[in-house]
Design a protein around this motif. Structure first.
Motif, short mmCIF file in Angstrom:
data_model
loop_
_atom_site.label_atom_id
_atom_site.label_comp_id
_atom_site.label_asym_id
_atom_site.label_seq_id
_atom_site.Cartn_x
_atom_site.Cartn_y
_atom_site.Cartn_z
N TYR A 89 0.66 -1.16 -0.38
CA TYR A 89 0.10 -0.23 -0.13
C TYR A 89 0.93 1.09 0.04
O TYR A 89 0.23 2.40 -0.77
CB TYR A 89 -1.38 -0.20 1.28
CG TYR A 89 -1.76 -0.75 1.09
CD1 TYR A 89 -2.31 -1.73 -0.04
CD2 TYR A 89 -2.39 -0.98 2.81
CE1 TYR A 89 -3.78 -2.51 0.96
CE2 TYR A 89 -3.66 -2.23 2.59
CZ TYR A 89 -4.32 -2.65 1.30
OH TYR A 89 -5.02 -3.33 1.42
N LYS A 131 -13.95 -0.03 -5.70
CA LYS A 131 -12.80 0.05 -4.49
C LYS A 131 -13.51 -1.54 -3.94
O LYS A 131 -13.46 -2.11 -3.71
CB LYS A 131 -12.59 0.45 -2.90
CG LYS A 131 -12.43 -0.47 -1.89
CD LYS A 131 -12.26 0.29 -0.93
CE LYS A 131 -11.77 -0.60 0.34
NZ LYS A 131 -11.87 0.68 1.80
N ASN A 173 -11.53 -4.57 -5.42
CA ASN A 173 -10.40 -4.70 -4.67
C ASN A 173 -9.59 -3.01 -4.74
O ASN A 173 -9.32 -2.52 -5.79
CB ASN A 173 -9.69 -5.72 -4.27
CG ASN A 173 -9.00 -5.57 -5.36
OD1 ASN A 173 -8.02 -5.10 -5.82
ND2 ASN A 173 -8.86 -6.87 -6.25
N GLU A 174 -9.16 -3.09 -3.13
CA GLU A 174 -9.04 -1.78 -3.10
C GLU A 174 -7.36 -1.74 -3.59
O GLU A 174 -7.25 -0.20 -4.44
CB GLU A 174 -8.32 -1.82 -1.77
CG GLU A 174 -6.95 -2.22 -1.15
CD GLU A 174 -8.09 -4.50 -0.57
OE1 GLU A 174 -6.48 -5.01 -0.48
OE2 GLU A 174 -8.42 -5.06 -1.54
N LEU A 225 -9.40 4.03 1.09
CA LEU A 225 -9.29 3.07 0.01
C LEU A 225 -8.87 1.56 0.79
O LEU A 225 -8.15 0.46 0.07
CB LEU A 225 -8.56 3.06 -1.17
CG LEU A 225 -8.89 4.37 -2.24
CD1 LEU A 225 -7.74 4.84 -3.35
CD2 LEU A 225 -10.06 3.69 -2.83
N SER A 256 -8.63 -0.77 3.16
CA SER A 256 -9.15 -1.61 4.15
C SER A 256 -9.94 -3.16 3.27
O SER A 256 -9.57 -2.33 1.77
CB SER A 256 -10.44 -1.54 4.31
OG SER A 256 -11.62 -1.65 3.62
N ASN A 284 -14.64 -4.97 0.23
CA ASN A 284 -15.01 -4.78 -1.35
C ASN A 284 -15.99 -6.31 -1.38
O ASN A 284 -15.75 -7.73 -0.12
CB ASN A 284 -13.82 -5.17 -1.96
CG ASN A 284 -13.29 -5.97 -2.28
OD1 ASN A 284 -13.43 -7.37 -2.21
ND2 ASN A 284 -11.92 -5.25 -1.51
N SER A 304 -17.89 -0.64 4.75
CA SER A 304 -18.05 0.25 4.16
C SER A 304 -18.39 1.51 4.84
O SER A 304 -16.90 2.76 4.17
CB SER A 304 -18.43 0.04 2.59
OG SER A 304 -18.42 -0.63 1.76
N SER A 355 -14.98 2.81 6.70
CA SER A 355 -13.82 3.56 5.30
C SER A 355 -14.93 4.68 5.49
O SER A 355 -13.98 5.93 5.59
CB SER A 355 -13.94 2.80 4.28
OG SER A 355 -13.33 1.48 4.58
#
Length: 403
Positions: free
Chosen positions: A190, A319, A323-324, A350, A352, A355, A389, A392
């Motif tokens: 990341y 995302k 996915n991220e 983003l 986490s 998803n 979600s 986030s």
């Protein structure tokens, strides 16, 4: 203005959670715990984003992961040889080599920390501390700490003795923690795509944010009798050092290959959908543009400027449905188009596992340990993604106050 939009974003997130709450009356009774956890989010966001001490810690972590990536490059370079050399004679800019394969090395180090019992000690200590502020049982507190360090598959192994006895509402919390967190093994990856301060901030804030959302969306009380946690925090007991090291190296390789496969599939499918939309007569926007317009109001209400909300919404939606990593790659290509505030909010959103593909990963992991519990997780899969979600979204709203 940032503070006002942040408050609106936080309250809006609470409202979205309350709409699908399993017990709205009990959710209101949890207000003290919610306020304490939200206050902790605000304090940590301020420390990590606005103080010299926070920047010092983040810089130290970033330098540590950069060093690990450098060591990983030695191993990757030995295996890949000339493939690692770019046209200019430097290191080739290949995502698989520079971002995914180093996961193997970090996973190996996690194995060493597990063997030496350092990692279980850290997790157990954090779990005990969290019980003081979360308003939940030790099992939920322990799992919250474990989710912050382990992957969403591995985190359930230490709870294998508890899974057969857990009711649906507690399983939801444990699954939400796994989906709202990230694995320590991919934090370095990341950091190659996002500013390290946002990666670290998101990990910390998501930890507390999960409890906030769960208190609203899935509130319950745990009695002392129910909280007798039989946690196996050393599932590798009895294995030799090299057995554990080999297992974690192979686990890291599986993660790297899984992410690579998902990126190939998802990016290709999105490209196909984008092209299909462009072939429709009169349609001059792509599939991702449409997603951006759908999520645009949400992005605006949590504090992202209206002029940037459509692009931000597109990344948020990407995302969610992929996915991220896919969203991060899209973000790095357009990051300079956003203001600093939007960059901060998008970045933390983003970070986490929230998803749709994570539903299968978590349900499958739990099912492998206890069939009945895995079936329970599968029944609340959509609500799980919704709640994770919102974690986030809440983190992004809090960060927007200080960005």
């Amino acid at each position: 203005m940032n503070i006002l939009m942040g408050i609106i974003g936080i309250l809006f997130t609470f409202f979205l959670a309350w709409l699908v709450s399993s017990n709205r009356k009990l959710a209101f009774k949890k207000w003290k715990n919610i306020v304490i956890l939200l206050a902790l989010q605000l304090v940590f966001a301020f420390i990590l984003l606005s103080t010299g001490a926070g920047q010092f810690v983040i810089e130290g972590l970033a330098n540590g992961f950069n060093a690990l990536l450098g060591f990983a490059a030695e191993g990757v370079g030995f295996v890949m040889g000339d493939l690692m050399v770019g046209e200019d004679g430097g290191v080739a800019d290949v995502f698989f080599f520079n971002v995914l394969l180093p996961i193997i090395v970090i996973s190996a180090l996690i194995g060493i920390l597990q063997y030496t019992k350092i990692l279980p000690l850290i997790i157990r200590g954090l779990g005990i501390l969290l019980t003081k502020v979360t308003g939940m049982g030790y099992l939920e507190s322990y799992n919250g700490a474990a989710s912050m360090l382990l992957g969403q598959s591995e985190v359930f192994i230490s709870l294998k003795n508890q899974l057969p006895h857990l009711p649906k509402h507690r399983l939801y919390t444990l699954s939400a923690q796994a989906m709202s967190s990230v694995s320590l093994s991919i934090v370095g990856a990341y950091m190659t795509m996002l500013d390290p301060q946002y990666v670290v901030t998101a990990i910390v804030l998501n930890l507390f944010g999960t409890y906030v959302i769960v208190h609203i969306l899935n509130p319950y009380d745990v009695t002392d009798a129910e909280d007798e946690a039989d946690v196996d925090d050393n599932p590798d007991a009895g294995k030799s050092f090299f057995q554990i090291l080999g297992d974690y190296i192979m686990d890291g390789a599986k993660v790297a290959m899984t992410v690579a496969a998902m990126l190939i599939g998802y990016i290709a499918l999105i490209a196909i959908l984008n092209q299909v939309f462009l072939l429709i007569p009169g349609m001059e926007i792509t599939f991702q543009d449409v997603l951006g317009y759908i999520f645009m109001p949400l992005a605006f209400l949590i504090g992202i400027p209206w002029s940037e909300a459509q692009q931000a919404g597109s990344l948020m939606a990407t995302k969610l449905i992929t996915n991220e990593f896919v969203a991060m790659l899209d973000y790095t290509a357009i990051a300079d188009d956003f203001s600093r505030k939007s960059q901060a909010m998008i970045s933390v959103f983003l970070v986490s596992f929230a998803n749709f593909s994570s539903i299968g990963i978590i349900a499958g992991s739990v099912k492998g340990l206890h069939d009945g519990s895995g079936n329970k997780v599968a029944t609340f899969g959509l609500k799980l993604v919704y709640g994770a979600s919102l974690v986030s979204v809440l983190t992004a709203a809090v960060v927007g106050i200080f960005a």
